[in-house]
Motif scaffolding. Structure first.
Motif: not given
Length: 277
Positions: A150-161, A240-250, A252-257
């Motif tokens: 599970x390649x957990x990704x912090x999108x805000x920081x992935x897209x900073x550069x 594949x497709x289906x990541x939280x970032x690609x949903x409308x609205x996004x 993202x994971x939260x504590x308890x998930x």
């Protein structure tokens, strides 16, 4: 053969999974066996240690000190379409660091500085040998086996550069395990397997591994044009497709998930989400 890395009597221990439980092999790491050239498809059959039941929270990352962890981005066309990128004609490659790894049932940690932690269910490839300029025809002979990631990704920081590395390497965001399944027990190249990711029991990603744009043999061969690959290196082959970032609205994971990644013939990797203390 299925290998498991876990805590036994307080020590990192390697074992082989059987129908009755896990047979203890000893304290030599999987990466050490691979570097010694041990044939994993037969080695585990010689295990004579005790048969144990691994505690729910005792699993460790399959390899804790792999030489290299190389990830492949945008390797499914449907995922590229939900991203802000055009489909590349060359594999999108970036590194993961050992410090990001966690095991099965260990918590994925949402960092205190961002609420954009996302999941990416993927198939990992573990190499038993390497080299430079490996031909595509010979590439799969270098594979020891396959595992879940599970390649957990912090999108805000992935897209900073333009470089994704920081967002892909927060501590405790890369889940790896629980089993390494040797290549002889799966279809060639890990093709034709159903990959699914669930969040709180809901299927959010579902794909066949045959849909990878760059298959395992191509990835190994392409990497080896530039990089000397080695036994114990890990390739994380794309989501594949289906990541939280690609949903409308996004979403993202939260504590308890709870995130579960499953691949046919390999198993299920499960991790709860917690907030960083």
């Amino acid at each position: 053969m299925r290998y498991v890395n876990f805590l036994y009597q307080g020590t990192a221990t390697l074992g082989v999974r059987t129908a009755e439980g896990v047979r203890v092999l000893g304290q030599e790491s999987l990466e050490s066996l691979l570097k010694r050239g041990v044939d994993l498809s037969t080695y585990g059959a010689s295990a004579e240690g005790p048969l144990v039941q691994v505690g729910e929270h005792d699993y460790l990352p399959l390899l804790q000190q792999p030489g290299k962890i190389i990830c492949v981005g945008l390797n499914y066309a449907d995922h590229t379409k939900e991203s802000p990128y055009a489909q590349p004609d060359y594999p999108t490659l970036f590194p993961r660091f050992n410090s990001s790894l966690i095991g099965h049932n260990q918590p994925l940690v949402r960092p205190r500085i961002s609420d954009t932690l996302d999941y990416e269910g993927e198939m990992a490839v573990v190499l038993k040998s390497g080299g430079r300029h490996i031909s595509k025809a010979d590439a799969l002979s270098h594979v020891a086996g396959y595992a879940l990631f599970n390649e957990g990704s912090v999108r805000e920081y992935q897209f900073k550069s333009p470089q994704w590395t920081v967002g892909k390497n927060f501590d405790d965001t890369g889940a790896f395990g629980p089993d390494l399944v040797t290549a002889d027990e799966l279809p060639e190249g890990g093709k034709g397997l159903l990959l699914e990711t669930r969040v709180n029991g809901k299927v959010v990603q579902s794909v066949n591994t045959s849909d990878m744009l760059f298959d395992v043999a191509t990835i190994i061969s392409t990497l080896s044009e530039a990089v000397t690959l080695s036994a114990g290196d890990v390739i994380v082959s794309g989501t594949p497709a289906g990541v939280g970032f690609g949903m409308t609205p996004p979403a993202f994971l939260k504590a308890g998930d709870v995130v579960q990644v499953s691949i046919e013939g390999i198993g299920t990797l499960s991790n709860p989400v917690v907030d960083e203390a």
